[in-house]
Design an enzyme around this catalytic site. Structure first.
Site, PDB file in Angstrom:
ATOM      1  N   ARG A   8       0.835  -1.221   0.000  1.00 54.54           N
ATOM      2  CA  ARG A   8       0.000   0.000   0.000  1.00 54.54           C
ATOM      3  C   ARG A   8       0.862   1.260   0.000  1.00 54.54           C
ATOM      4  O   ARG A   8       0.557   2.238   0.699  1.00 54.54           O
ATOM      5  CB  ARG A   8      -0.969   0.035   1.197  1.00 54.54           C
ATOM      6  CG  ARG A   8      -1.828  -1.156   1.356  1.00 54.54           C
ATOM      7  CD  ARG A   8      -2.819  -1.334   0.223  1.00 54.54           C
ATOM      8  NE  ARG A   8      -3.425  -2.639   0.319  1.00 54.54           N
ATOM      9  CZ  ARG A   8      -2.948  -3.723  -0.319  1.00 54.54           C
ATOM     10  NH1 ARG A   8      -1.927  -3.640  -1.139  1.00 54.54           N
ATOM     11  NH2 ARG A   8      -3.526  -4.897  -0.169  1.00 54.54           N
ATOM     12  N   SER A  47      -9.863  -0.856   4.317  1.00 59.23           N
ATOM     13  CA  SER A  47      -9.139  -0.975   5.589  1.00 59.23           C
ATOM     14  C   SER A  47      -8.799   0.411   6.107  1.00 59.23           C
ATOM     15  O   SER A  47      -8.315   1.261   5.367  1.00 59.23           O
ATOM     16  CB  SER A  47      -7.838  -1.757   5.385  1.00 59.23           C
ATOM     17  OG  SER A  47      -8.139  -3.051   4.949  1.00 59.23           O
ATOM     18  N   GLU A  95      -4.447   3.917   6.569  1.00 60.71           N
ATOM     19  CA  GLU A  95      -4.454   3.591   5.129  1.00 60.71           C
ATOM     20  C   GLU A  95      -5.458   4.517   4.439  1.00 60.71           C
ATOM     21  O   GLU A  95      -5.252   4.977   3.325  1.00 60.71           O
ATOM     22  CB  GLU A  95      -4.840   2.120   4.926  1.00 60.71           C
ATOM     23  CG  GLU A  95      -4.842   1.729   3.453  1.00 60.71           C
ATOM     24  CD  GLU A  95      -4.948   0.229   3.221  1.00 60.71           C
ATOM     25  OE1 GLU A  95      -4.448  -0.556   4.041  1.00 60.71           O
ATOM     26  OE2 GLU A  95      -5.570  -0.145   2.208  1.00 60.71           O
TER      27      GLU A  95
HETATM   28  C1  LIG Z   1     -15.213  -2.131   0.503  1.00 58.88           C
HETATM   29  C2  LIG Z   1     -13.799  -1.750   0.158  1.00 58.88           C
HETATM   30  C3  LIG Z   1     -12.821  -2.726   0.136  1.00 58.88           C
HETATM   31  C4  LIG Z   1     -11.502  -2.392  -0.184  1.00 58.88           C
HETATM   32  N1  LIG Z   1     -10.554  -3.375  -0.199  1.00 58.88           N
HETATM   33  C5  LIG Z   1      -9.286  -3.088  -0.559  1.00 58.88           C
HETATM   34  C6  LIG Z   1      -8.296  -4.116  -0.649  1.00 58.88           C
HETATM   35  O1  LIG Z   1      -8.546  -5.293  -0.418  1.00 58.88           O
HETATM   36  N2  LIG Z   1      -7.047  -3.766  -1.035  1.00 58.88           N
HETATM   37  C7  LIG Z   1      -6.701  -2.458  -1.303  1.00 58.88           C
HETATM   38  O2  LIG Z   1      -5.552  -2.209  -1.679  1.00 58.88           O
HETATM   39  N3  LIG Z   1      -7.608  -1.465  -1.199  1.00 58.88           N
HETATM   40  C8  LIG Z   1      -8.888  -1.749  -0.840  1.00 58.88           C
HETATM   41  N4  LIG Z   1      -9.816  -0.740  -0.747  1.00 58.88           N
HETATM   42  C9  LIG Z   1      -9.400   0.654  -0.956  1.00 58.88           C
HETATM   43  C10 LIG Z   1      -9.547   1.131  -2.411  1.00 58.88           C
HETATM   44  O3  LIG Z   1     -10.146   0.155  -3.195  1.00 58.88           O
HETATM   45  C11 LIG Z   1      -8.165   1.449  -3.007  1.00 58.88           C
HETATM   46  O4  LIG Z   1      -7.378   2.253  -2.134  1.00 58.88           O
HETATM   47  C12 LIG Z   1      -8.271   2.181  -4.354  1.00 58.88           C
HETATM   48  O5  LIG Z   1      -6.970   2.288  -4.855  1.00 58.88           O
HETATM   49  C13 LIG Z   1      -8.901   3.562  -4.240  1.00 58.88           C
HETATM   50  O6  LIG Z   1      -8.990   4.150  -5.535  1.00 58.88           O
HETATM   51  P1  LIG Z   1      -9.796   5.515  -5.720  1.00 58.88           P
HETATM   52  O7  LIG Z   1      -9.819   5.885  -7.151  1.00 58.88           O
HETATM   53  O8  LIG Z   1     -11.124   5.407  -5.068  1.00 58.88           O
HETATM   54  O9  LIG Z   1      -8.830   6.520  -4.912  1.00 58.88           O
HETATM   55  P2  LIG Z   1      -9.239   7.728  -3.943  1.00 58.88           P
HETATM   56  O10 LIG Z   1      -9.830   7.173  -2.676  1.00 58.88           O
HETATM   57  O11 LIG Z   1     -10.023   8.753  -4.652  1.00 58.88           O
HETATM   58  O12 LIG Z   1      -7.781   8.316  -3.604  1.00 58.88           O
HETATM   59  C14 LIG Z   1      -6.871   7.559  -2.823  1.00 58.88           C
HETATM   60  C15 LIG Z   1      -5.467   8.173  -2.978  1.00 58.88           C
HETATM   61  O13 LIG Z   1      -5.037   8.002  -4.330  1.00 58.88           O
HETATM   62  C16 LIG Z   1      -4.625   9.242  -4.876  1.00 58.88           C
HETATM   63  N5  LIG Z   1      -4.998   9.268  -6.284  1.00 58.88           N
HETATM   64  C17 LIG Z   1      -6.233   9.088  -6.814  1.00 58.88           C
HETATM   65  N6  LIG Z   1      -6.180   9.166  -8.165  1.00 58.88           N
HETATM   66  C18 LIG Z   1      -4.884   9.405  -8.489  1.00 58.88           C
HETATM   67  C19 LIG Z   1      -4.183   9.597  -9.719  1.00 58.88           C
HETATM   68  N7  LIG Z   1      -4.786   9.568 -10.905  1.00 58.88           N
HETATM   69  N8  LIG Z   1      -2.828   9.829  -9.663  1.00 58.88           N
HETATM   70  C20 LIG Z   1      -2.175   9.868  -8.478  1.00 58.88           C
HETATM   71  N9  LIG Z   1      -2.792   9.700  -7.282  1.00 58.88           N
HETATM   72  C21 LIG Z   1      -4.127   9.471  -7.284  1.00 58.88           C
HETATM   73  C22 LIG Z   1      -5.381  10.304  -4.080  1.00 58.88           C
HETATM   74  O14 LIG Z   1      -4.684  11.545  -4.110  1.00 58.88           O
HETATM   75  C23 LIG Z   1      -5.429   9.677  -2.696  1.00 58.88           C
HETATM   76  O15 LIG Z   1      -4.228   9.956  -1.991  1.00 58.88           O
HETATM   77  C24 LIG Z   1     -11.157  -1.040  -0.467  1.00 58.88           C
HETATM   78  C25 LIG Z   1     -12.157  -0.052  -0.438  1.00 58.88           C
HETATM   79  C26 LIG Z   1     -13.454  -0.394  -0.131  1.00 58.88           C
HETATM   80  C27 LIG Z   1     -14.508   0.669  -0.124  1.00 58.88           C
END
Ligand SMILES: Cc1cc2nc3c(=O)[nH]c(=O)nc-3n(C[C@H](O)[C@H](O)[C@H](O)COP(=O)(O)OP(=O)(O)OC[C@H]3O[C@@H](n4cnc5c(N)ncnc54)[C@H](O)[C@@H]3O)c2cc1C
Length: 274
Positions: A142, A184, A254
């Site tokens: 992560r 998480s 996280e």
């Molecule tokens: C029910 C559930 C289960 C999950 N299970 C997991 C799991 O098993 N494993 C896991 O790893 N994660 C898990 N997650 C977390 C999530 O899926 C990941 O962290 C995912 O990468 C988030 O992507 P997002 O586009 O929603 O990012 P956001 O939440 O919008 O942003 C997260 C971070 O990424 C950065 N970011 C976003 N877009 C960009 C870009 N284009 N360039 C650079 N930085 C950027 C943002 O600045 C921020 O710091 C889970 C979430 C939920 C709701």
């Protein structure tokens, strides 16, 4: 600059936050200095003192095969990537069918399920300052050293979509709550589990307003409906304090907290004095 209106109480997976005008990062834009970049807010708590936000425009929502590589835009949702791979019989992206987010956020966090991580097949990323090879980026659990908006990324292409893996990833999800969460809450500390530590300090299922650490999985902070930011932050800080007092371990978030009081190197979420 163009904007779009986002109601974070509907848009974010935690189902909490204000309605805001969010700027659009389009290909004509060279710098995003005064903005914080968001994807689909599946890993994010949006507070009332939100910084200026920006998100990739639709231009970056694409997926294609080019020069024997899979090339994916930063705004492409994980579900669309998984569907494309199924349709074109492409291997190794099956885990994305159970991992919410857009490609940019997934790469930035090196998101994954157990040993299946998005960096495994990464070749390079394109950012505002140009292309970076995987070898130029440090990454781990992560964690990556990427500090710029990821506009697109390319991946090794292998054929053989594995339907059996879909069941396996679904099973991995079976102990996770379906109540709104942001995934998480804390990273697992080395050799331990954040969920075990939260349970050990009596916070599994502990309610503050409409928010609690889930009874199904203690490391999932869940919003049972109408939860407020202050209660979520109270629970995060309480877990950090109690776990530090009892185990001398500082739980690192996280979840990304988007509220100016809790961001940057002075954030109270980073302080270890209790
Ligand atoms: C029910 C559930 C289960 C999950 N299970 C997991 C799991 O098993 N494993 C896991 O790893 N994660 C898990 N997650 C977390 C999530 O899926 C990941 O962290 C995912 O990468 C988030 O992507 P997002 O586009 O929603 O990012 P956001 O939440 O919008 O942003 C997260 C971070 O990424 C950065 N970011 C976003 N877009 C960009 C870009 N284009 N360039 C650079 N930085 C950027 C943002 O600045 C921020 O710091 C889970 C979430 C939920 C709701």
């Amino acid at each position: 600059m163009r904007y779009k209106t986002i109601d974070f109480s509907k848009y974010s997976s935690f189902k909490m936050g204000p309605t805001l005008e969010v700027a659009l990062l389009e290909s004509s834009i060279q710098s995003i200095d005064s903005y914080y970049l968001i994807g689909s807010c599946n890993n994010t708590l949006v507070g009332p003192q939100t910084p200026n936000l920006i998100t990739l425009s639709k231009e970056y929502d694409f997926i294609k095969i080019e020069n024997e590589r899979l090339v994916i835009g930063g705004a492409t949702p994980s579900g669309k990537i998984a569907s494309f791979c199924k349709k074109h019989n492409i291997a190794n992206f099956e885990f994305l069918s159970h991992l919410p987010g857009k490609l940019g956020g997934l790469v930035y966090m090196n998101a994954g399920l157990k040993e299946y991580e998005i960096f495994n097949l990464l070749i390079d990323v394109s950012t505002l300052s140009g292309r970076k090879q995987k070898s130029e980026i440090e990454y781990g659990y992560r964690y990556t050293t990427i500090t710029e908006p990821i506009l697109q990324a390319s991946f090794e292409l292998e054929y053989g979509f594995d339907v059996k893996k879909l069941e396996m990833f679904k099973d991995m999800r079976s102990n996770q709550p379906s109540t709104p969460s942001a995934g998480s809450c804390f990273k697992n500390p080395k050799g331990d589990y954040a969920g075990r530590l939260i349970e050990a300090v009596g916070l599994k299922g502990f309610m503050r307003g409409a928010i609690c650490f889930s009874k199904e999985h203690a490391n999932f902070l869940v919003n049972n409906g109408g939860g407020v930011f202050e209660d979520a932050i109270w629970l995060i800080q309480e877990a950090q304090k109690r776990v530090f007092d009892k185990f001398d371990i500082w739980l690192e978030c996280e979840i990304v907290v988007l509220d100016e009081r809790y961001m940057g190197s002075n954030s109270p979420l980073l302080k270890k004095e209790v």
